[in-house]
Enzyme design. Sequence first.
Site: not given
Length: 512
Positions: A51, A78-79, A168, A170, A226, A368
Site C-alpha cells: 500500500g 511490502c506495506y 512483491h 506477485e 469482454d 484478459k
Amino acid sequence: RILILDFGSQVTQLIARRLREAGVYCEIWPYTASSERIREFAPKGIILSGGPASVTEGESPRAPQEVFASGLPILGICYGQQTLATQLGGRVEGGHPAEFGRAFIDVTGECAITQGLWAKGAREQVWMSHGDRITELPPGFRVVASSEGAPFALIADDKRHYYGTMFHPEVVHTPHGGALLQNFTKLVCGCSGDWTMGAFRQEEIARIRAKVGKGRVICGLSGGVDSSVAAVLIHEAIGDQLTCIYVDHGLMRAGESEQVVRTFRDRFNIQLVHRDASELFLGQLSGVTDPEQKRKIIGRLFIEVFEEEQAKLGGADFLAQGTLYPDVIESVSATGGPSVTIKSHHNVGGLPAHMRMQLVEPLRELFKDEVRALGRELGIPEEIVGRHPFPGPGLAIRIPGEVTREKADLLRKVDSIYLEEIRAAGLYDAIWQAFAVLLPVRTVGVMGDGRTYDQACALRAVTSTDGMTADVYPFDMGFLARVANRIVNEVRGINRVTYDITSKPPGTIEWE
Ligand code: XMP
C-alpha cells in the site's frame, strides 16, 4: 480459500491472479473488514497487501488486530510486512534510501515458503517498491533473505506461520514469486489448489443473482471479447431480465454484425436489439477528416443511440459492463495522472456512465486471458473468444481522411483477405492485432497492358501483451507477397500494398 486484505497497492489484484493461477480461491477485501466477517468467511490464511501509506505515520492503516489472534497463517507483502512487524512488536523506520524496481537478495536461511525454490546461499532477483524498512524484528521472527536496501527482505516465524516480504512476489519481475505464493497457500495454509474457472462462473452467477434480484439489466454489446463474455455470463444468471443493445455504426469488419446477431440471439437466446445506425454515423462523419473529431462524433452518437434504444425498452435498473481489471487501473490513473490525451478512447463499456444506473461488472477482477478462459468455459465460440482487439470507432480510424461507405466497403474487402491469409497460415494467435488501413493516396500501377491510378493500402500486424507497447510482427516476405498479390488482384480500386513496420512507441497501433 485465502483472504487478501488490501492496503491500496496498485498490484493487489496481481496477488489474486497468482493465487487463481495456482487454483486457489481468494477474495480481496479492504483492510477495514470486521473481524466478524473475516471469521464468517473462514479463510485458511490471510495475505496483507502492499500500500502507499507509511506505518511510521500515526494514522496509517492497520490490519484488524484480531487476525493475529486467529491462529491463521499470515503473509505480509511490502506495506503488509511492515504493518505486520509493527503490530507484532517490531520497529519500522523511514528515511532510508528507497528501493524501486529490480533488486537482488541474498538467501541466508530457509523457511516453508522458499521450500524447493530458494536454497541457502543463493542470490535471487526480486522486485521492490518501498521507502521504509524494518529495523527491529518482532519476537519469534528470523531473517530468511536480505538485500543491501532491505536487510529484512524476507522474514519468517515458522512456528506461528507468519511470513513477510519486503519485495512483491506477485509481479512477474520476481521470477519465483508465483511459486513462493503457491508455497504459502499450499504448504503453509493447506489449500488444495483445485479451484477452477468453472467455480468462478458459479460463484459469479450467484453474486449477480443476489445483486440484481428481479431487476432489469441492459448491456451494450460490441462483439468484442469482454462485452460478449459479460453478456453470456449475466444471461446465464438472470435469463430474460437481460437485454443487450448492439449499436451497429456500419464501421465493423466484414460479416461481423451478422455474426454477433447469430451468436447471441440464435445460439445463446439472449434478447438482443440490433440497431443499424450506419446511415446516422456515416452521415455525421461526412466531410470530417480530423481523427479526434471522428472519435468524438462516434462516441457522442453511440451514447445517443444507446440511450434511445434503452428508453424504448422502458429503461432498466442496472447497466452491465465488461470492465476488466486493467480498465479499472487505467481509469484510476487517468483521473489522477499528469498524462496527456494521445487519443480519446471510445469504449462501449465506458460510455453511458452518466445514466446513473447501478453497474454490474462481473469481470472487474479478471485479466484478459482469464476472461478468454471464462468465455471458453461458457461455450462462447473461439472466433469471438480468441478475437484480436478492435477499437470502438471501428474502421473509421483506419481510413485516414474522410470516411465514406464506399471506402469502408473497400477496406472491409482488403481486411478480410489479409485476415483470411493470416488464419490460413496459422499465425492469428501469435499476433496481438492485425488489420488493414486504407490510405488517402492514389498511385500509378500497371495491370495487364493498362495503366491504373488507384488507392494504396497498408497492412499492420503487431505483437503486444497489453496494447501499451507493441512490436511489428516479422512476417516472411513470401507471406506478405502472397497477401499483396491477392489484394491487388481481388479488390478493384487498390493497386498498391505496403507493410507498416513502425513499433509503438513511437507509432501507435492504430493509424488515428
Ligand atoms: P493505440 O492506437 O492507441 O491502440 O496504440 C492501443 C489499443 O487500443 C485499441 N484502441 C481502442 N480501443 N476504443 C477502444 O475500445 C478506442 O477508441 C480505441 N482506440 C484504439 C487499439 O485497437 C489497440 O488495441
